[in-house]
Design an enzyme around this catalytic site. Structure first.
Site, PDB file in Angstrom:
ATOM      1  N   GLU A   1       0.862  -1.175   0.000  1.00 62.26           N
ATOM      2  CA  GLU A   1       0.000   0.000   0.000  1.00 62.26           C
ATOM      3  C   GLU A   1       0.903   1.230   0.000  1.00 62.26           C
ATOM      4  O   GLU A   1       1.700   1.408   0.925  1.00 62.26           O
ATOM      5  CB  GLU A   1      -0.888  -0.024   1.257  1.00 62.26           C
ATOM      6  CG  GLU A   1      -1.880   1.109   1.330  1.00 62.26           C
ATOM      7  CD  GLU A   1      -2.734   1.052   2.612  1.00 62.26           C
ATOM      8  OE1 GLU A   1      -2.237   0.558   3.644  1.00 62.26           O
ATOM      9  OE2 GLU A   1      -3.889   1.505   2.562  1.00 62.26           O
ATOM     10  N   ILE A   2       0.797   2.012  -1.048  1.00 64.01           N
ATOM     11  CA  ILE A   2       1.630   3.216  -1.136  1.00 64.01           C
ATOM     12  C   ILE A   2       0.784   4.424  -0.776  1.00 64.01           C
ATOM     13  O   ILE A   2      -0.343   4.577  -1.266  1.00 64.01           O
ATOM     14  CB  ILE A   2       2.243   3.344  -2.549  1.00 64.01           C
ATOM     15  CG1 ILE A   2       3.309   2.254  -2.706  1.00 64.01           C
ATOM     16  CG2 ILE A   2       2.850   4.721  -2.771  1.00 64.01           C
ATOM     17  CD1 ILE A   2       3.990   2.249  -4.042  1.00 64.01           C
TER      18      ILE A   2
END
Lengths: 491, 763
Positions: free
Chosen positions: B510-511
């Site tokens: 998850e960025i």
């Protein structure tokens, strides 16, 4: 410099005698003519470098190369090495105590004589004050021995060095398994009966399965033959082309043997057996016979077979390398200068056997020569497919641009100057000893044909170029290295 | 023995596996079928061998769609009717792909099971003709040979495959909730034996060429070639073709037999399989195993067993019929729609929407050699990234280095790597205690303890030594990135990269971008993540980002349910039977009770009542007694090294008893408990989309399934709303709202969807 020229003139007559005999062989005759014509057009008259000692090969010898499991099968490697050293002593009459250093190359080491150079030197009666060491670099081990000698002389550490190589494939060290070894080592340390019994109780039958020396590359787990087959396929080299090349090698070797050109061979009286006088692997066959063989590595459709590969060989070789001034002071007529060399390395998976392709242009550039300047090429023949792939690669602009970072190809050596006294395919390939054979073949060819520069190359190994003389060799099994040598010959 | 092999082969069949399907491809049709020139398949004749080349234009892969199918029929008819041709070679011109499977769009375009059945039957008929061809056909396989591609290959008389890492054979249909519908269920058992065929079809695993040769799936191997007179890939395909032609000729001349010598084990197996009793036992065992592992949530595996059984027991006619019918039925199930949706989502999340970064990241530095830091290092070094692993103490660093080595060495044991490759990968790792070499770093990922002041401290230290272009990424699960970036001189270079533990197993990354994060920084982070083999979602910064934020309310509900007197074991079985791969109580133990408390407290403060439910006191008391979950050996369960079965930690009972809440019988049926958990999750996810934290529903589904274990059979929260019905979910939420209040108030976007039935997250 002047003295050099004088020497050159002095020895001219002896060469022309050679040349007379030579002219009877049509193939080499043409090359001699071409070489003669080329002498005037050479890019450089000499490869001597200012402020650098000139290094010469006085002479070199080898035992006959025999198929493994034949007459040498009961010997140990240092026996063979000793035979080569004795032969060299006899041939050159070099006083034993003048030799400063001895270096041998070998690949599969006999564990009892891991420094085989020292054991052989002592056995051959060299002074026990002469240090000796053993080097290994797969098929170019003896090239490495020679270039090490060059380094010792060039840096002024030594004046007289013997370099050689030996391989005895009739016997190889087969070990106990790691588990068994571990148990045996632990046992030797165990102090009480209880400890011993508890160790022995851990014994399992599979501990007894032996461990053979690896035939495959450690990094890729691929055997060389397999790699050669893939290489041949990558360069689209057919089975027929490979068989034809192998046949050429055997035919030329047979001819050279018959004409007595393989003068570096010294007879060897094997204890308990007859005296061996010549190589026994030279067996010209017919294309039809060769076509019947099944592929040896990639089954059932590969192209590399027993007939177009080099075979397992026993043999040893040695050369005497000196600083030029020392050689002249001792009254020698050296056969060749050793000039430049280069070692290269590539991807061990896909370019294992392409060393000569990479090294050739490099060493030529280093020496300031071009392909046309070279009068004698001696390339190590690991497999027909490997040699042909290298020739194709050298002749491919595409390959040069995409893999070698060069604008154009270097061009492939003309076949009439290429391995014309046979090669590893027919003469045999004792891994550690081939390099010296290549250098001596080049020196002898240059001298005989009146050429000036020779070039030796080997896959996994080295090449040499020589001025009026020689070239180096290389080997088949060691993948990524290659060297070159330039040699300038005194005639 | 046979039975135990078959069962053993299934042991790796787990729900999470269902999501790993490499290569199945969705390609949209761009050409009208009216064009009669052949665009996908062409052939040339070499001597008396027809070389049939498949090469779909404008695509990296070949898929079997209607157009390909009809062109194939045309070509084969010409081959069969030509007197000049005596044999044929079937080959792809694309490097790295033979045929990657059926065209998914062709299946999803169908509206009834009859249509799908018909597609299956057409393929069956064609492949049967190939199988019965009197002119031998050799399949020359280089690259992925999956699904329909494998079914075509095994219809041919002979198969030659390149021994390349990219050459993978497999039947991944089950991962999409369907079955091999072109004769695969009938041919595969005959070819590799029933146990191996079940293994392939029920796990969907890909089989490498050398293994395929041993199994009898391919007849010959061809080694990939290195550089020669042409680029290696090109020449390898050419060489494969040359070899295949010689074999095709040999087969036509009857010099080569397509029959294969079977080994002793194989002979024994096939003998055992000829005894009806043994067969029945195998069906039974396999079925039991599948039921246990799928908990009845996935219909495809059971149907596969059924179809294989029909074929063997009642003959192939019945088998083919059953195969096509069940194929049609499965393609219409919600499960297969959910799984296909996930597959598509996964493909989308493996692309970099932000384009190539200005500077490629080559030198990576990781701060903190803990579980996460070392995990990130492991997935980086084996992709060729030069990686510095820095920690404060030698002991901690050594533990991290050992973790990386162990991870690589496990792959050697599984033969996925050679020991030489392991060594070269491991040499990409530099372990150190200082900041030496950071001046060359292109990206720094910090994975230090979750403490804002500590993160500020390392950020400042790092910024003092790194070059200007270097990206600073924070691996945090809950601290807002903008708060971390507040200490930075160059907030445009600060980004969040939230990895999931264990890093080498969990596919999600998850960025998190703040408003100040530059697009190039994001592109860099995505590029690195993709290189590490991750499926990536990019979300906006906020408390808990997307994943943690969705999990928190569900966790709060977990505590409440426990307080209401439902035991951890019961709760676990309720959640796993709903499709979560890990039970809810076990999940708390795995995440760590302290982490759960930390997150619950943080997010509870921000979001207030919506995140309430269970009492934080439960977690606090657990922490005070040292019950931190798996890492401390005790949580809701007791964990002992080497002991597989988990025992309840009886000391928890007193904590729960002292904090007991009255349960509300109206909303405490088993089903209600499951839905209380899931609806809170879904509601928060939809709210994230509504608030713009999420850019697309696809990313929401991928994040939930791959990061949090949301049931894959439901396809993720958004897919679930579409398939289950927004109205029904809102109804449930309202019911629970009445019992518990605001925590269950449906968000506006969900209500909108409920009120207009045409509104879907996926059109």
């Amino acid at each position: 410099m002047t003295s050099l020229l004088t020497y050159t003139l002095k020895y001219l007559p002896s060469t022309s005698q050679w040349a007379l005999r030579f002219s009877m062989r049509p193939l080499s005759c043409s090359s001699q003519l071409r070489a003669a014509a080329a002498v005037k057009a050479k890019s450089k008259q000499t490869l001597a470098k200012p402020n650098m000692r000139n290094i010469v090969v006085v002479d070199g010898v080898r035992t006959p190369f025999l198929l493994s499991g034949t007459s040498y099968k009961d010997l140990m490697p240092h026996d063979l090495a000793r035979a080569a050293l004795s032969g060299l002593l006899h041939r050159t009459s070099v006083p034993k105590d003048v030799v400063d250093y001895i270096i041998f190359g070998t690949v599969i080491q006999e564990v009892k004589t891991s420094n085989v150079a020292r054991e052989a030197a002592l056995g051959a009666g060299f002074s026990d004050k002469t240090p000796a060491h053993t080097v290994t670099m797969a098929c170019i081990s003896s090239n490495q021995a020679m270039t090490t000698a060059v380094g010792l002389i060039a840096s002024g550490q030594c004046d007289v060095v013997v370099a050689g190589g030996v391989e005895l494939m009739s016997d190889v060290p087969i070990r106990h398994s790691r588990k068994m070894r571990k148990m045996m080592l632990d046992l030797s340390k165990a102090k009480t009966l209880g400890q011993r019994l508890s160790l022995v109780s851990k014994f399992r039958l599979n501990f007894l399965s032996p461990e053979l020396p690896a035939v495959a590359e450690f990094s890729t787990n691929e055997t060389m033959g397999h790699s050669a087959d893939r290489l041949a396929a990558a360069f689209a080299i057919s089975r027929l082309e490979q068989d034809e090349y192998a046949l050429r090698s055997h035919s030329l070797a047979k001819k050279a043997q018959g004409e007595g050109l393989l003068s570096d061979v010294v007879p060897f009286k094997v204890p308990g057996k007859d005296t061996v006088t010549q190589d026994n692997g030279i067996r010209p066959s017919s294309l039809e016979q060769m076509a019947k063989l099944k592929p040896a590595f990639i089954k059932p459709y590969g192209t590399v077979t027993a007939a177009n590969s080099s075979f397992l060989t026993d043999g040893a070789s040695a050369v005497l390398i000196l600083a030029e001034e020392k050689a002249l002071a001792m009254g020698y007529k050296p056969k060749a200068y050793l000039r430049d060399f280069v070692y290269v390395s590539q991807d061990p998976k896909d370019q294992l056997l392409l060393g000569p392709t990479y090294a050739t242009p490099k060493v030529l550039e280093k020496a300031g020569l071009t392909m046309n300047d070279i009068d004698a090429f001696e390339f190590h023949e690991a497999f027909s497919g490997q040699i042909l792939a290298n020739l194709k690669a050298m002749d491919s602009d595409w390959f040069a641009q995409n893999y070698m970072g060069r604008k154009t190809k270097v061009g492939s050596p003309p076949l009439e100057k290429f391995n014309i006294w046979g090669g590893s395919l027919s003469l045999g390939h004792p891994f550690g000893a081939t390099g010296c054979r290549l250098v001596m073949a080049t020196a002898n060819r240059l001298q005989k044909e009146g050429g000036q520069y020779g070039l030796v190359a080997a896959c996994a190994a080295g090449g040499q170029v020589c001025h009026r003389s020689i070239i180096g060799a290389s080997r088949k099994s060691f993948p990524w290295k290659q060297n070159k040598f330039i040699q300038e010959c005194l005639i | 023995m046979v039975a135990s092999r078959a069962v053993g082969s299934l042991s790796r069949f787990t729900a999470s596996r269902m999501l790993r399907c490499p290569g199945y491809i969705c390609r949209s049709f761009t050409r009208s079928s009216a064009l009669l020139t052949r665009t996908h398949i062409n052939y040339g004749v070499k001597g008396d061998v027809a070389v049939i080349r498949i090469n779909s234009p404008n695509s990296k892969v070949n898929t079997l769609g209607q157009e390909v199918h009809s062109e194939f029929i045309e070509v084969m008819n010409e081959v069969w009717s030509s007197n000049q041709i005596r044999s044929a070679v079937l080959i792809s011109s694309k490097p790295g792909c033979f045929i990657a499977g059926a065209d998914l769009n062709m299946l999803t375009a169908c509206t009834t099971s009859q249509e799908v059945t018909q597609i299956s039957q057409e393929a069956q008929r064609m492949f049967e003709k190939v199988e019965k061809s009197t002119k031998p056909i050799v399949a020359a396989i280089n690259g992925s040979c999956l699904g329909g591609g494998l079914e075509l290959a095994i219809s041919c008389q002979y198969r030659i495959a390149t021994k390349d890492k990219k050459t993978v054979l497999g039947s991944p249909e089950v991962l999409l909730g369907i079955l091999p519908g072109a004769g695969g269920t009938q041919r595969l058992p005959k070819m590799v034996g029933v146990p191996a065929a079940f293994d392939m079809m029920l796990t969907g695993r890909g089989i490498r060429a050398d293994r395929a040769k041993k199994m009898g799936l391919v007849d010959q191997l061809v080694e990939p070639l290195g550089p020669g007179i042409k680029p290696p890939e090109e020449r390898t395909i050419e060489y494969l073709e040359e070899v295949a032609i010689t074999f095709a000729k040999g087969l036509a001349d009857k010099k080569i037999s397509p029959k294969r010598d079977k080994g002793l084990v194989e002979k024994l197996t096939s003998y055992a399989m000829s005894i009806p009793f043994v067969r029945q036992q195998i069906y039974k065992k396999v079925e039991e195993k599948v039921r246990k592992q799928t908990k009845g949530l996935y219909p495809a595996p059971l149907k596969i067993i059924d179809v294989v059984k029909t074929g063997i027991e009642q003959g192939s006619d019945a088998g083919y019929l059953s195969e096509s019918q069940k194929f049609g039925e499965l393609a219409m199930t919600k499960e297969s729609k959910a799984l296909m949706g996930l597959y598509r989502g996964q493909t989308l999340c493996k692309k970099n929407k932000f384009g190539a970064p200005q500077k490629e990241v080559k030198q990576l530095a990781i701060l903190g050699a803990g579980l996460m830091g070392a995990g990130i290092a492991q997935v980086s070094v084996d992709k060729g990234l030069q990686t510095i692993l820095k920690d404060a103490t030698l002991a901690a660093l050594g533990r991290g280095q050992q973790q990386v080595f162990r991870g690589l060495n496990d792959k050697v044991k599984k033969k996925a790597l050679t020991s030489f490759e392991r060594d070269t990968f491991f040499s990409n790792l530099t372990g150190q205690l200082d900041y030496q070499g950071f001046e060359k770093a292109d990206m720094v990922i910090e994975a230090v303890f979750e403490d804002l002041s500590l993160k500020h401290k390392v950020l400042k230290e790092v910024e003092a030594v790194i070059p200007d272009h270097c990206v600073f990424a924070s691996n945090t699960s809950a601290l807002p990135i903008n708060e971390i970036a507040a200490a930075s001189k160059r907030p445009e270079k600060v980004i969040g990269m939230h990895y999931f533990s264990p890093v080498d197993k969990m596919q999600l990354l998850e960025i998190i971008t703040t408003q100040k994060t530059s697009k190039d920084t994001t592109a860099s982070a995505v590029e690195v993540g993709l290189k590490q083999g991750k499926v990536i979602i990019v979300v906006k910064d906020g408390p808990g980002f997307y994943t943690t934020r969705c999990l928190a309310p569900m966790m709060s509900e977990v505590i409440r349910i426990l307080q209401e007197g439902v035991g951890p074991k019961k709760l676990d079985s309720l959640t796993t039977s709903f499709g979560f791969p890990v039970g809810a109580a076990t999940l708390v133990d795995e995440v760590g009770v302290d982490v759960a408390k930390h997150v619950a407290e943080n997010l509870g403060n921000v979001f207030g009542e919506r995140f309430a439910g269970g009492s934080l006191e439960v977690l606090k008391q657990m922490i005070s007694k040292g019950f931190l979950g798996r890492k401390s050996g005790k949580g809701f369960y007791i964990y002992q090294e080497g002991v597989k079965s988990k025992n309840l930690n009886s000391d928890i009972d007193s904590i729960l008893a002292s904090l007991k809440m009255p349960s509300q019988p109206d909303v405490s049926s088993d089903e209600d408990i499951q839905y209380r958990l899931v609806t809170r999750f879904v509601n928060e996810a939809v709210l994230c989309l509504q608030e713009g934290v999420l850019a697309t529903p696809t990313e929401g589904d991928i994040g939930a399934v791959f990061g949090l274990g949301f049931p894959p059979s439901l396809g993720g929260p958004f897919r679930f709303v579409d398939l289950y019905g927004a109205q029904k979910i809102v109804d449930r939420l309202r019911k629970y709202e009445a019992a518990y209040g605001k925590q269950f108030t449906p968000c506006q976007l969900l209500v909108d969807h409920a009120s207009s039935p045409n509104k879907k997250f996926y059109q």
